[in-house]
Design a protein around this motif. Structure first.
Motif, PDB file in Angstrom:
ATOM      1  N   GLN A 123     168.867 -29.258 -14.123  1.00 28.65           N
ATOM      2  CA  GLN A 123     168.591 -29.592 -15.516  1.00 28.65           C
ATOM      3  C   GLN A 123     167.271 -30.349 -15.637  1.00 28.65           C
ATOM      4  O   GLN A 123     166.474 -30.093 -16.554  1.00 28.65           O
ATOM      5  CB  GLN A 123     169.736 -30.437 -16.090  1.00 28.65           C
ATOM      6  N   THR A 124     167.020 -31.266 -14.693  1.00 33.91           N
ATOM      7  CA  THR A 124     165.761 -32.019 -14.723  1.00 33.91           C
ATOM      8  C   THR A 124     164.566 -31.087 -14.584  1.00 33.91           C
ATOM      9  O   THR A 124     163.576 -31.195 -15.324  1.00 33.91           O
ATOM     10  CB  THR A 124     165.744 -33.068 -13.595  1.00 33.91           C
ATOM     11  N   LEU A 125     164.649 -30.151 -13.625  1.00 40.62           N
ATOM     12  CA  LEU A 125     163.548 -29.214 -13.427  1.00 40.62           C
ATOM     13  C   LEU A 125     163.380 -28.282 -14.630  1.00 40.62           C
ATOM     14  O   LEU A 125     162.266 -27.946 -15.015  1.00 40.62           O
ATOM     15  CB  LEU A 125     163.779 -28.398 -12.157  1.00 40.62           C
ATOM     16  N   GLN A 126     164.481 -27.852 -15.209  1.00 38.27           N
ATOM     17  CA  GLN A 126     164.390 -26.996 -16.394  1.00 38.27           C
ATOM     18  C   GLN A 126     163.737 -27.731 -17.553  1.00 38.27           C
ATOM     19  O   GLN A 126     162.926 -27.159 -18.293  1.00 38.27           O
ATOM     20  CB  GLN A 126     165.789 -26.496 -16.771  1.00 38.27           C
ATOM     21  N   GLU A 127     164.056 -29.020 -17.724  1.00 39.13           N
ATOM     22  CA  GLU A 127     163.437 -29.811 -18.784  1.00 39.13           C
ATOM     23  C   GLU A 127     161.949 -30.012 -18.502  1.00 39.13           C
ATOM     24  O   GLU A 127     161.111 -29.933 -19.418  1.00 39.13           O
ATOM     25  CB  GLU A 127     164.146 -31.157 -18.907  1.00 39.13           C
ATOM     26  N   ARG A 128     161.608 -30.280 -17.219  1.00 44.66           N
ATOM     27  CA  ARG A 128     160.192 -30.431 -16.856  1.00 44.66           C
ATOM     28  C   ARG A 128     159.428 -29.136 -17.105  1.00 44.66           C
ATOM     29  O   ARG A 128     158.298 -29.143 -17.587  1.00 44.66           O
ATOM     30  CB  ARG A 128     160.072 -30.832 -15.394  1.00 44.66           C
ATOM     31  N   LEU A 129     160.072 -27.994 -16.765  1.00 41.68           N
ATOM     32  CA  LEU A 129     159.418 -26.706 -16.961  1.00 41.68           C
ATOM     33  C   LEU A 129     159.206 -26.447 -18.449  1.00 41.68           C
ATOM     34  O   LEU A 129     158.132 -25.979 -18.854  1.00 41.68           O
ATOM     35  CB  LEU A 129     160.268 -25.584 -16.342  1.00 41.68           C
ATOM     36  N   GLN A 130     160.183 -26.784 -19.240  1.00 41.31           N
ATOM     37  CA  GLN A 130     160.048 -26.584 -20.681  1.00 41.31           C
ATOM     38  C   GLN A 130     158.918 -27.423 -21.245  1.00 41.31           C
ATOM     39  O   GLN A 130     158.103 -26.945 -22.051  1.00 41.31           O
ATOM     40  CB  GLN A 130     161.376 -26.927 -21.378  1.00 41.31           C
ATOM     41  N   LYS A 131     158.843 -28.700 -20.810  1.00 40.77           N
ATOM     42  CA  LYS A 131     157.758 -29.564 -21.273  1.00 40.77           C
ATOM     43  C   LYS A 131     156.403 -29.050 -20.798  1.00 40.77           C
ATOM     44  O   LYS A 131     155.416 -29.082 -21.545  1.00 40.77           O
ATOM     45  CB  LYS A 131     157.989 -30.986 -20.773  1.00 40.77           C
ATOM     46  N   ALA A 132     156.371 -28.561 -19.539  1.00 43.15           N
ATOM     47  CA  ALA A 132     155.104 -28.055 -19.007  1.00 43.15           C
ATOM     48  C   ALA A 132     154.655 -26.815 -19.774  1.00 43.15           C
ATOM     49  O   ALA A 132     153.462 -26.634 -20.051  1.00 43.15           O
ATOM     50  CB  ALA A 132     155.247 -27.735 -17.519  1.00 43.15           C
ATOM     51  N   GLN A 133     155.588 -25.955 -20.127  1.00 38.79           N
ATOM     52  CA  GLN A 133     155.245 -24.757 -20.884  1.00 38.79           C
ATOM     53  C   GLN A 133     154.750 -25.116 -22.291  1.00 38.79           C
ATOM     54  O   GLN A 133     153.835 -24.483 -22.819  1.00 38.79           O
ATOM     55  CB  GLN A 133     156.456 -23.829 -20.954  1.00 38.79           C
ATOM     56  N   ILE A 134     155.374 -26.140 -22.878  1.00 40.66           N
ATOM     57  CA  ILE A 134     154.912 -26.611 -24.195  1.00 40.66           C
ATOM     58  C   ILE A 134     153.489 -27.150 -24.080  1.00 40.66           C
ATOM     59  O   ILE A 134     152.624 -26.885 -24.930  1.00 40.66           O
ATOM     60  CB  ILE A 134     155.870 -27.685 -24.743  1.00 40.66           C
ATOM     61  N   LYS A 135     153.252 -27.888 -22.991  1.00 39.24           N
ATOM     62  CA  LYS A 135     151.920 -28.460 -22.788  1.00 39.24           C
ATOM     63  C   LYS A 135     150.883 -27.362 -22.604  1.00 39.24           C
ATOM     64  O   LYS A 135     149.757 -27.470 -23.113  1.00 39.24           O
ATOM     65  CB  LYS A 135     151.941 -29.385 -21.578  1.00 39.24           C
ATOM     66  N   VAL A 136     151.245 -26.304 -21.874  1.00 39.16           N
ATOM     67  CA  VAL A 136     150.329 -25.185 -21.690  1.00 39.16           C
ATOM     68  C   VAL A 136     149.964 -24.590 -23.048  1.00 39.16           C
ATOM     69  O   VAL A 136     148.795 -24.311 -23.345  1.00 39.16           O
ATOM     70  CB  VAL A 136     150.960 -24.105 -20.782  1.00 39.16           C
ATOM     71  N   GLY A 137     150.952 -24.409 -23.898  1.00 40.49           N
ATOM     72  CA  GLY A 137     150.690 -23.863 -25.226  1.00 40.49           C
ATOM     73  C   GLY A 137     149.772 -24.756 -26.037  1.00 40.49           C
ATOM     74  O   GLY A 137     148.866 -24.274 -26.733  1.00 40.49           O
TER      75      GLY A 137
END
Length: 804
Positions: free
Chosen positions: A661-675
């Motif tokens: 769950q932690t990694l999925q949340e980090r990935l989601q935040k990272a993808q938002i940041k990329v956008g």
């Protein structure tokens, strides 16, 4: 290709991209435990529904899960058309000659084409002939034809056996079984009967309940006699003759008697009993796929048999322990007419009860139909998995959308319009999968079946598949089917009168119901044994009857040749059957002094060579119980292994859930940041281009001061620097997202590897517990007469009760 061969996972096909409609590389792997909340498959002719059903059964078989399948059309018989070598000669007997003519090729050439088609199809889906070979090794396949002779017969009208105590102690369960049995029987007679109003139904129900409460089974003859002379004086508060006059009862009895006397009736009385446990496992404990082919029956006969089968399944289910793992699968193809939204055929009440209660016992129900109007949607509210293929009409689609909206309440991320578009665009072999255990519906296309799809298997085809297969007797225990029997070979010629036995010798007869028997003498030693083991927590007493031939040689008795006799010592008789003949007796058996010595030898033999054999499953640690056959224990251990595996998988997933769950949340935040960075970079590039363009135009065409144009160009150059920095920020954000994604994938791989390591597969371990010499006694050593019958050729056949 992704590995799909894992216990507890069904490989059904590949995920389809909803936008393009094309299959992706992602496999559709279905968790077998999800079937405990039941499934429904809906699709018109040509949708691929049959292939999906066969895929599901094949995967259950690969996982060692037994299947009881009802086949109204004959399609499920294709499950036996599995050819590991994929040779044209294997396909040739199942080639449609008319298809060969249409294709303008010879049947042999068409068989070769089919063989190559199946080889290529399997290869394209990551399968091979070796997987087919594994399928055939893991389960036993059988086709039953109740009321017919093409396949294995089932005795369903020989009698109505009393249900197990679990049913007798449950008033609701007893009422359901009685009601279903009587409704089916009356339907077979062409009598439409309301359980609350029909006097025929009420009378027969009372007859069954009365017999069953006394622990007795009721055969057809007993039922007819009970109709004429009921064993009770009243029904409710009314006298029997007032409720149902004797003359009218006689007409009902005659109707049943006509059924009993009809030529076709005999087909319903031969074969194996209606024993669901026997249909799910062989006597050796091997899982079975038992196909109940009923295409040859009329509508009333189908309703009758299916209602009996479903009620028998309910009775079997209630004798099982609770479990959250998938214990067995009940699959019913073409369910139209058996579970309708309106009406109440005898098959509907037991099916509704199964859908409501079977989950607690690990019994998964899967129903397949072409038309959604065939199904009771209230009952399907208990169904957790929907697999929907192409539908015939807009009305069918509207009904499915309505049902799906109800089934997906509170968890559906798609709108009705989106679901509508998905259902409208379904192609052949493409299904919409809704699983309450998953977050969202998914499209998938079915994999290539391992079974050759030859079309409906008719009676001649079933006979060809079942020819040479012995009919197993379900009326005896596994021990009596497999135990060697004392023979009559090598014994003395028959005499006509019973020999005289000297004083001091105990003489007993094994019970028999046969006439014109010949008795042959054996030495019978009945040992009382106490088995004890602190380590295995065993402390039991047992009785061991042993029979051995006696000769007049130097060693009259060889105890190594002794066999266990499946007979209750309390049932031994002192007198034989009238009119029997007797074989001569070896002289050693007539010497009373030998018997005490033989008793001591028997005790030593039992202590040294007759341990209590138990079986242990290393994967789950489960140990068999004394008296439990190896076959029964294998069936129980397979479920225990799945339960232990499922529990460990859940524990693993729970342990890794926070990290995932932690990694999925980090990935989601990272993808938002990329956008965000990409948006900023695009804005910077656009602003820079505008500044530079304005500056250059000003320098070329004037319209302002020179210093102003120069300043604008410098501003554009500065903006280019900012755009480059923004681009670098985008690259950094993408690198961070990719890094997190790699961590997530690595962790998921690690979890899956640990799950794979849990897969049980060890062979059962034999545990022998020997008895101490002091714990063995032989209270009975006797001359025992074993009855045999002789046919016209002079062959002798064992005729004592429990013999085979």
């Amino acid at each position: 290709m992704q590995d799909y061969e894992k216990l507890g996972v069904f490989y059904l096909g590949k995920v389809v991209d909803a936008q393009s409609g094309q299959p992706t590389d992602e496999l559709l792997l279905y968790d077998s435990r999800d079937l405990t909340t039941h499934a429904v498959i809906i699709g018109m002719t040509g949708s691929g529904k049959t292939g999906l059903g066969l895929d599901l059964i094949e995967e259950a078989a690969m996982d060692g899960i037994p299947v009881l399948a009802v086949d109204p059309k004959g399609d499920l018989g294709n499950l036996l058309l599995t050819f590991p070598d994929l040779a044209p000669s294997d396909f040739r007997p199942w080639i449609d000659e008319s298809e060969a003519q249409r294709e303008n090729v010879s049947p042999d050439d068409l068989a070769a084409q089919k063989a190559e088609q199946w080889r290529q199809g399997l290869t394209d889906w990551g399968q091979s002939g070796e997987r087919i070979r594994s399928l055939r090794e893991k389960v036993d396949f059988a086709i039953y034809t109740p009321g017919g002779s093409a396949g294995l017969p089932i005795s369903v009208l020989k009698g109505f056996d009393a249900p197990p105590p679990e049913v007798m102690d449950d008033p609701d369960a007893l009422r359901e079984q009685v009601g279903g049995t009587v409704s089916g029987l009356l339907g077979l007679l062409g009598i439409g009967a309301d359980p609350l109003k029909s006097r025929e139904h009420i009378l027969l129900s009372n007859l069954l309940v009365t017999a069953w409460q006394q622990g007795q089974s009721l055969d057809m003859a007993g039922l007819i006699h009970g109709i004429q002379k009921p064993p009770f004086a009243q029904i409710g508060v009314m006298n029997v003759d007032s409720f149902f006059p004797e003359k009218d009862r006689f007409e009902l009895a005659m109707t049943l008697n006509n059924l009993l006397a009809s030529p076709g009736f005999q087909a319903w009385t031969r074969g194996e009993p209606l024993d669901v446990g026997h249909f799910l496992f062989t006597p050796a404990g091997k899982p079975r796929v038992s196909i109940m082919s009923i295409a040859h029956l009329g509508d009333a006969e189908r309703q009758f048999f299916v209602s009996l089968l479903l009620n028998a399944t309910l009775g079997w289910m209630r004798t099982q322990s609770g479990t959250s793992s998938l214990r067995a699968l009940l699959y019913m193809d073409e369910v139209a007419g058996y579970f309708p939204p309106n009406g109440n055929p005898p098959t509907k009440p037991p099916m509704l009860t199964l859908l409501k209660q079977a989950r607690a016992f690990g019994l998964g129900i899967t129903l397949a139909t072409q038309n959604p109007v065939d199904l009771d949607y209230k009952g399907l509210s208990n169904t957790g998995t929907w697999m929907i293929g192409r539908l015939q009409t807009e009305n069918d689609k509207a009904r499915i959308l309505e049902a799906l909206q109800g089934a997906m309440a509170g968890q559906n991320p798609l709108t009705t319009e989106q679901l509508d578009r998905l259902l409208s665009g379904l192609g052949k072999r493409v299904f919409l999968l809704h699983n309450v255990h998953e977050n969202a519906p998914v499209l998938f296309t079915t994999r290539w079946t391992m079974s050759y799809l030859a079309g409906p298997i008719t009676g001649s085809g079933i006979k060809r598949l079942m020819t040479g297969r012995p009919t197993e007797s379900g009326g005896q225990t596994a021990e009596s089917r497999s135990a060697p029997m004392p023979s009559a070979t090598g014994l003395q010629p028959s005499a006509t009168t019973r020999p005289m036995i000297p004083p001091g010798i105990t003489e007993v007869f094994l019970p028999t119901r046969a006439a014109d028997v010949q008795y042959h003498p054996q030495l019978l030693a009945v040992a009382q044994v106490h088995y004890s083991s602190v380590k295995q927590r065993v402390d039991v007493n047992g009785t061991l009857p042993l029979a051995v031939e006696v000769t007049d040689g130097p060693i009259p008795v060889n105890w190594e040749d002794a066999v266990e006799v499946p007979v209750n010592p309390a049932a031994l008789e002192r007198q034989g059957a009238e009119g029997a003949t007797f074989a001569s007796i070896p002289s050693a058996l007539l010497n009373a002094k030998n018997y005490p010595k033989w008793a001591k030898e028997a005790a030593k033999f039992v202590a040294a060579s007759k341990p209590l054999t138990l079986w242990q499953d290393p994967s789950s640690g489960v140990l068999s119980t004394p008296g439990e056959t190896e076959g029964d224990f294998r069936a129980r251990a397979s479920l225990a292994g799945r339960e232990a595996r499922d529990a460990r998988v859940e524990a693993l997933r729970a342990r890794y859930a926070p990290k995932l769950q932690t990694l999925q949340e980090r990935l989601q935040k990272a993808q938002i940041k990329v956008g965000q960075q990409q948006a900023q970079a695009q804005q910077a590039q656009l602003q820079t281009a505008m500044n530079v363009g304005v500056g250059i135009l000003g320098a070329l065409f004037g319209g302002g001061r020179k210093t102003s144009a120069t300043s604008t160009v410098r501003s554009g150059v500065s903006g280019m620097g900012r755009a480059m920095r923004e681009g670098q920020d985008v690259q950094a954000a993408m690198a961070e997202a990719d890094n997190v994604h790699q961590q997530l994938v690595a962790l998921q791989v690690q979890v899956q590897q640990e799950i794979d390591a849990l897969t049980p597969g060890a062979e059962l371990e034999r545990v022998d517990i020997k008895a101490k010499s002091a714990d063995v006694s032989v209270p009975l050593v006797a001359l025992a007469w074993f009855p045999f019958t002789k046919d016209e050729s002079g062959k002798l056949t064992p005729a004592w009760e429990g013999a085979q």
